[in-house]
Write an enzyme that holds these catalytic residues in place. Sequence first.
Site, PDB file in Angstrom:
ATOM      1  N   ASP A 192      -4.804   3.067  14.003  1.00  0.00           N
ATOM      2  CA  ASP A 192      -3.891   3.648  13.018  1.00  0.00           C
ATOM      3  C   ASP A 192      -4.426   5.040  12.682  1.00  0.00           C
ATOM      4  OD1 ASP A 192      -5.969   3.297  11.229  1.00  0.00           O
ATOM      5  OD2 ASP A 192      -4.912   1.911   9.914  1.00  0.00           O
ATOM      6  N   ARG A 197       0.850  -1.196   0.000  1.00  0.00           N
ATOM      7  CA  ARG A 197       0.000   0.000   0.000  1.00  0.00           C
ATOM      8  C   ARG A 197       0.883   1.243   0.000  1.00  0.00           C
ATOM      9  NH1 ARG A 197      -4.981   1.295   4.123  1.00  0.00           N
ATOM     10  NH2 ARG A 197      -3.345   1.174   5.718  1.00  0.00           N
TER      11      ARG A 197
END
Length: 727
Positions: free
Chosen positions: A630, A339
């Site tokens: 996160d 990613r």
Amino acid sequence: METYEHVGNLQVATKLITFIEQRALPGTGIKKDDFWSGVQQIITELMPENKMLLAKREEIQATIDAWHQKNKGPIDFSAYHSFLEEIGYLEPIPEHVTITTENVDDEIAAQAGPQLVVPVNNARYAINAANARWGSLYDALYGSNVISEEDGCEKTGTYNPKRGTKVIQFAKDFLDHTFPLTSGSHHEAINYAIMDKQLVVTLESGKMTRLKDETQFVGYQGSQGDPSVILLLHHGLHVEIQIDARHPIGKSDRAKVKDIVLESALTTIMDCEDSVAAVDAEDKVAVYQNWLGLMKGTLEATFTKEGKTKKRKLNEDRSYTAPNGETFSLPGRSLMFVRNVGHLMTTPVIRTQSGEEVPEGILDGIVTSLIAKHDLLQNGTFRNSKKGSVYIVKPKMHGSEEVAFANRLFNRIEDILGLERHTLKIGVMDEERRTSLNLKACIEKVKERVVFINTGFLDRTGDEIHTSMEAGPMIRKGDMKSSSWLSAYERSNVAAGLTCGFQGRAQIGKGMWAMPDLMNEMMEQKGTQLEAGANTAWVPSPTAATLHAIHYHRHHVPAIQKTLADDQTCYRKEILEIPLAGSTDWTNEDIQAELNNNAQGILGYVVRWVEQGIGCSKVPDIHNTALMEDRATLRISSQHMANWLRHGIVSKEQVIRTMERMAKVVDEQNAGDPAYRPMADNLEQSVAFQAALELVLKGTEQPSGYTEPILHRRRLEFKQKIAKELV
């Protein structure tokens, strides 16, 4: 102080040059001058467009803010819809879109199973995730709350046989449900053997039985009369029955079964984005080095556990003998995606001639693709993609124009790296409102390279709040999960994927289970994501991957997707329903509880990000439940507090007092961490506390509500502070 070298008209950090020229380029067949020339061309061509797209985001947001300020009170949906069409926020829906992506690995196109997301800069986590392709069901059950600790079944320092019995009972129930015998049960088995190319199971009674579906037996290890592994297949996923009479568990089992091992995390996203704190050349090179180690199969991690030094490395493939006597192997590791970061952030790792930072997403695309070329050329110990593709997840894109920009970037990267067109595959994160509403148009822009769409509740909620910040106060954060827009968003994503031909060609993914210690609750709830049409869903740990794999045996995903394939519903109207609080007569206690919960989560995450460089961690919430946090969880919490502050539900003084009080709670929760710096001792001087406060007090000013600009700036500030202290 960062050192730079001139490369053409760019200023490139020396650390990156050294890594590229000494580690990443050798073996790719690309000359360094050609590479840097290509990098310069891409940055020169695409940097202005990247800026323009970000300016358009801000322009659209300002226009929406102004509309809400002008149109107070209940929203006139017809007027609102027309307004969004006029400003280009709502795009025309393409009538027919069919993806044509080629050379997609089976883990994406053919199989359905769990997906891990892991910070690639943590070598140990990355290796564990890659190796989570296979997981011990016995270990997953024994170590989790799926097995109750009641009636003497506690997890103790040494092995608890009573708990072990419950584990084995659950696991053999799983075998009976998934691989039933023509008569009897796996609980009654005393021997597994291969006779006449079939699996033969001897029961306690002496009777010999077989699998109801004999095609489920696909291989074994050892000899036919005394196999050490029986390999079974169900719903495209493999399961091993491991047999060892000398093993402590096998010794006490009637059939000498020591473990049942499940094919678990089919795919893993190695993350350079939301779970990573990378703010300078040193950090970015560490990210890229680990990705290189994964692509070449050389990554190792050494750590100390219980006083012993342990080493982790990538697992080998697994070899078997088929019933017909031929040998074959299965991958020992997850298929890896990487990613990249989105379009927003710039990085000081490369600067233009005038000293301007370049877009980090462009740099990530170039470098992670260059590194992945080693896999395409089979330079490594293992192969990631057997079909010759590179899988890149692209997050946080707003609308089809930004997706088209990513496609052009990938085209240009393929050109400079000498890759065939559409070698670079794209996973499109559906986590921004403008993408959700225009998903079919977004898919059309990458229909020849898309392999993945995925919903992300947390980021998507953060954008939901920020987009409609001026519309009024939002409902409580916990109520978002039952809001009508969210349900429509999830259904719309699946419908778009199936309508565009994803079945058998690409992944339709669902979001993260964020409570890694609550596995029994996950087992009760996460199967609904497959019932909704997903063929993959995110899990927070290898243990969770193994347990979630059971859901894919319970639910036949291709059959579910087939029943949903004709859904032509347009979900736009429901997605556009803004989650405004119909009434704001919450009690003072309710308001304070909401503030406490948000503030504690923000501080617990930010303090580790800013002062330890940890981008993803288990953070205890206000009730001491460990949550995987996160930047997405930070975005929703900070935006929610900013929204209530903006509309007078809470005051600035109340926010500050709450943050100060919760800083003490977070300090107490981190008291056992020797690297931790308490915030409450000196709030004014605590960089982490000031960062957390800024995220809320200036939340309305942040681009799309993103937290990265403040986090990056504050992390660099803290690094400089530490450097001065060491002088």
